[in-house]
Design a protein around this motif. Structure first.
Motif: not given
Length: 96
Positions: A23-24, A42-45, A74-78
């Motif tokens: 979904t992200v 772009a960072a999320l993609q 931990a997920p990468a955060l923008p």
């Protein structure tokens, strides 16, 4: 148009919090279709693609992570979100 972009970024942020990388990626793609220079999308993609690449390369969790389902990667955060209106400065916590 900006409201739609902000709504999509909010949905992507919620998906990121729940670890729903598909979904992200989809929401980031939708934002980039509307505003191809949007840095947050772009960072999320990029983060979603990295995550997908790790899964496709057969990356596995260390044995200690598998035995303890409480521990997560931990997920990468923008560094910012909502079209740059907000900057992520530090991690406050998690739980629920």
């Amino acid at each position: 148009m900006q409201r739609r972009i902000d709504a999509l970024l909010d949905e992507a942020d919620a998906a990121l919090a729940s670890g729903d990388w598909q979904t992200v990626s989809a929401k980031a793609h939708d934002v980039l279709a509307l505003d191809e220079s949007n840095e947050d999308a772009a960072a999320l993609q990029t983060a979603a693609e990295k995550r997908r690449g790790q899964a496709n390369n057969g990356a596995t969790l260390p044995e200690s992570k598998i035995q303890n389902p409480e521990s997560k990667i931990a997920p990468a955060l923008p560094s910012s979100f909502a079209a740059g209106r907000y900057a992520v400065r530090r991690f406050l916590g998690e739980g629920g």
